[in-house]
Design a protein around this motif. Structure first.
Motif, mmCIF file in Angstrom:
data_model
loop_
_atom_site.group_PDB
_atom_site.id
_atom_site.type_symbol
_atom_site.label_atom_id
_atom_site.label_comp_id
_atom_site.label_asym_id
_atom_site.label_seq_id
_atom_site.Cartn_x
_atom_site.Cartn_y
_atom_site.Cartn_z
ATOM 1 N N ARG A 72 0.742 -1.521 0.170
ATOM 2 C CA ARG A 72 0.333 -0.097 -0.123
ATOM 3 C C ARG A 72 1.188 1.060 -0.083
ATOM 4 N NH1 ARG A 72 -3.943 -1.737 5.323
ATOM 5 N NH2 ARG A 72 -4.967 -3.005 3.980
ATOM 6 N N PRO A 73 0.630 2.666 -0.796
ATOM 7 C CA PRO A 73 1.075 3.540 -0.698
ATOM 8 C C PRO A 73 0.621 4.179 0.293
ATOM 9 C CG PRO A 73 -0.418 3.349 -2.253
ATOM 10 C CD PRO A 73 -0.022 2.605 -2.028
ATOM 11 N N ALA A 74 1.507 5.497 0.660
ATOM 12 C CA ALA A 74 0.904 6.005 1.903
ATOM 13 C C ALA A 74 0.040 6.867 1.437
ATOM 14 C CB ALA A 74 2.032 6.959 2.361
ATOM 15 N N ALA A 75 -0.976 8.299 1.455
ATOM 16 C CA ALA A 75 -1.866 8.042 0.770
ATOM 17 C C ALA A 75 -2.304 9.853 1.420
ATOM 18 C CB ALA A 75 -3.256 7.494 0.404
ATOM 19 N N TRP A 76 -2.757 10.500 0.732
ATOM 20 C CA TRP A 76 -2.853 12.003 0.904
ATOM 21 C C TRP A 76 -4.438 12.270 0.749
ATOM 22 C CZ3 TRP A 76 -1.408 15.930 4.155
ATOM 23 C CH2 TRP A 76 0.171 16.094 4.641
ATOM 24 N N PHE A 77 -5.522 12.485 1.055
ATOM 25 C CA PHE A 77 -6.740 13.151 0.847
ATOM 26 C C PHE A 77 -6.386 14.672 1.064
ATOM 27 C CE2 PHE A 77 -6.446 8.978 1.469
ATOM 28 C CZ PHE A 77 -7.966 8.119 0.860
ATOM 29 N N THR A 78 -7.933 15.049 0.448
ATOM 30 C CA THR A 78 -7.499 17.140 0.884
ATOM 31 C C THR A 78 -9.432 16.822 1.343
ATOM 32 O OG1 THR A 78 -8.694 16.740 -1.320
ATOM 33 C CG2 THR A 78 -6.386 17.669 -1.008
ATOM 34 N N ALA A 79 -9.747 18.067 2.988
ATOM 35 C CA ALA A 79 -10.835 18.600 3.151
ATOM 36 C C ALA A 79 -10.873 19.766 3.340
ATOM 37 C CB ALA A 79 -10.830 17.944 5.035
ATOM 38 N N GLY A 80 -10.932 19.991 4.631
ATOM 39 C CA GLY A 80 -10.222 21.487 4.505
ATOM 40 C C GLY A 80 -10.363 22.276 6.546
ATOM 41 N N ALA A 81 -9.951 22.965 6.477
ATOM 42 C CA ALA A 81 -9.316 23.420 7.840
ATOM 43 C C ALA A 81 -10.322 23.577 9.004
ATOM 44 C CB ALA A 81 -9.446 25.295 7.628
ATOM 45 N N LEU A 124 -4.837 16.852 4.020
ATOM 46 C CA LEU A 124 -4.290 18.075 3.867
ATOM 47 C C LEU A 124 -6.048 18.452 4.628
ATOM 48 C CD1 LEU A 124 -2.548 20.284 3.358
ATOM 49 C CD2 LEU A 124 -3.726 19.899 1.391
ATOM 50 N N CYS A 125 -5.494 19.766 5.090
ATOM 51 C CA CYS A 125 -6.684 20.700 5.511
ATOM 52 C C CYS A 125 -6.706 22.284 5.393
ATOM 53 C CB CYS A 125 -7.403 20.515 7.001
ATOM 54 S SG CYS A 125 -7.536 18.539 7.394
ATOM 55 N N PRO A 126 -6.244 22.344 4.300
ATOM 56 C CA PRO A 126 -5.851 24.227 3.768
ATOM 57 C C PRO A 126 -7.442 25.548 4.317
ATOM 58 C CG PRO A 126 -6.768 22.847 1.694
ATOM 59 C CD PRO A 126 -7.321 21.911 2.735
ATOM 60 N N GLY A 127 -6.673 26.242 4.232
ATOM 61 C CA GLY A 127 -7.999 27.455 4.718
ATOM 62 C C GLY A 127 -8.475 27.447 2.783
ATOM 63 N N PRO A 128 -8.500 28.739 3.160
ATOM 64 C CA PRO A 128 -9.050 28.724 1.328
ATOM 65 C C PRO A 128 -7.544 29.399 0.747
ATOM 66 C CG PRO A 128 -10.044 30.906 2.951
ATOM 67 C CD PRO A 128 -9.423 30.191 3.405
ATOM 68 N N MET A 129 -7.697 28.588 -0.483
ATOM 69 C CA MET A 129 -6.711 28.771 -1.448
ATOM 70 C C MET A 129 -6.370 29.824 -2.887
ATOM 71 S SD MET A 129 -4.921 24.690 -1.881
ATOM 72 C CE MET A 129 -6.450 23.661 -2.046
ATOM 73 N N ARG A 185 1.497 10.226 10.203
ATOM 74 C CA ARG A 185 0.677 8.501 9.832
ATOM 75 C C ARG A 185 -0.875 9.402 10.428
ATOM 76 N NH1 ARG A 185 1.429 2.779 8.792
ATOM 77 N NH2 ARG A 185 -0.648 2.692 8.521
ATOM 78 N N GLY A 186 -1.767 9.399 9.903
ATOM 79 C CA GLY A 186 -3.386 9.467 10.240
ATOM 80 C C GLY A 186 -3.410 11.028 11.460
ATOM 81 N N SER A 187 -2.550 12.205 10.286
ATOM 82 C CA SER A 187 -2.503 13.553 10.698
ATOM 83 C C SER A 187 -3.426 14.025 9.884
ATOM 84 C CB SER A 187 -0.768 14.379 10.693
ATOM 85 O OG SER A 187 -0.068 13.462 11.336
ATOM 86 N N ARG A 188 -4.179 15.356 10.580
ATOM 87 C CA ARG A 188 -4.816 16.400 9.690
ATOM 88 C C ARG A 188 -4.120 17.623 9.871
ATOM 89 N NH1 ARG A 188 -8.678 17.056 14.280
ATOM 90 N NH2 ARG A 188 -7.098 15.815 15.423
ATOM 91 N N VAL A 189 -3.524 17.698 8.682
ATOM 92 C CA VAL A 189 -2.522 19.054 8.125
ATOM 93 C C VAL A 189 -3.028 20.336 7.676
ATOM 94 C CG1 VAL A 189 -0.337 19.209 7.183
ATOM 95 C CG2 VAL A 189 -0.726 17.134 7.710
ATOM 96 N N GLY A 190 -2.832 21.257 8.375
ATOM 97 C CA GLY A 190 -2.893 23.029 7.909
ATOM 98 C C GLY A 190 -2.154 23.701 7.462
ATOM 99 N N VAL A 191 -1.500 24.308 6.303
ATOM 100 C CA VAL A 191 -1.205 24.557 6.027
ATOM 101 C C VAL A 191 -1.383 26.982 6.488
ATOM 102 C CG1 VAL A 191 0.441 25.848 4.029
ATOM 103 C CG2 VAL A 191 -0.701 24.026 4.297
ATOM 104 N N VAL A 192 -0.262 27.100 7.464
ATOM 105 C CA VAL A 192 -0.534 28.230 7.958
ATOM 106 C C VAL A 192 0.905 29.121 7.092
ATOM 107 C CG1 VAL A 192 -0.816 30.042 9.803
ATOM 108 C CG2 VAL A 192 -1.709 27.548 10.129
#
Length: 199
Positions: free
Chosen positions: A71-80, A122-127, A186-193
């Motif tokens: 299994r590859p490591a996997a990134w998904f996208t969501a929101g802040a 990935l839990c970004p704000g507005p992009m 792994r298992g992290s929710r990640v924001g970009v600030v």
């Protein structure tokens, strides 16, 4: 009575066809993902509601179909809204009106948390379009959005959360770079600030 039997038989056949189609789709996706180090999914959007949730479920199910070492490591996208708000013990999803709008992100997070795959969200704000700020001017917020000040009740947290979104407004390129960063647990929710807003 004959008509009812025929209807039940047709429903049974339809159900078998549907399950077989799902199995074929899962196996095809799994074959595409097999042998890669990293899988990044940015497909689906909030406005798709149940279809977005179903898409993430299909991808997770395909990854789960692979042997663990394939299994590859996997990134998904969501929101802040999935990030914890400072030390409040709440996330954006706990704030008035947020859950009703962003519920697909919550459903996708629960699906990931129930899985054994190696995931990050990935839990970004507005992009925005535009040149990247770069790593010197951005910071990753792991699971928690930095918020100064004393804990507040949910109703008063909402304005503070909305104000913080300005600090999380970054170019698409910086959000994409976050998914290529080494060492994110792994298992992290990640924001970009923006670095000026990070603690």
């Amino acid at each position: 009575e004959h008509q009812r039997r025929e209807e039940r038989r047709a429903q049974h056949v339809e159900g078998r066809v549907h399950r077989r189609r799902q199995q074929i789709e899962r196996d095809l996706l799994a074959a595409l993902l097999d042998g890669h180090d990293l899988a990044i999914n940015t497909a689906g959007k909030l406005g798709d509601g149940d279809r977005f949730v179903a898409l993430v479920d299909r991808l997770v199910t395909a990854l789960e179909a692979l042997p663990p070492d394939a299994r590859p490591a996997a990134w998904f996208t969501a929101g802040a809204g999935l990030l914890e708000l400072g030390d409040s013990g709440r996330t954006g999803m706990d704030l008035p009106g947020v859950r009703a709008l962003f519920w697909p992100h919550g459903a996708n997070l629960r699906r990931l948390q129930a899985s054994t795959i190696d995931w990050r969200l990935l839990c970004p704000g507005p992009m925005l379009e535009g040149p990247a700020l770069g790593p010197a001017r951005t910071r990753l917020a792991i699971d928690r959005l930095p918020m100064a000040g004393p804990p507040l009740p949910a109703a008063l947290l909402l304005p503070r959360f909305l104000a913080q979104l300005g600090a999380m407004t970054v170019p698409y390129a910086d959000a994409a770079a976050a998914m290529l960063t080494d060492g994110v647990p792994r298992g992290s929710r990640v924001g970009v600030v923006r670095a000026s807003a990070a603690p």
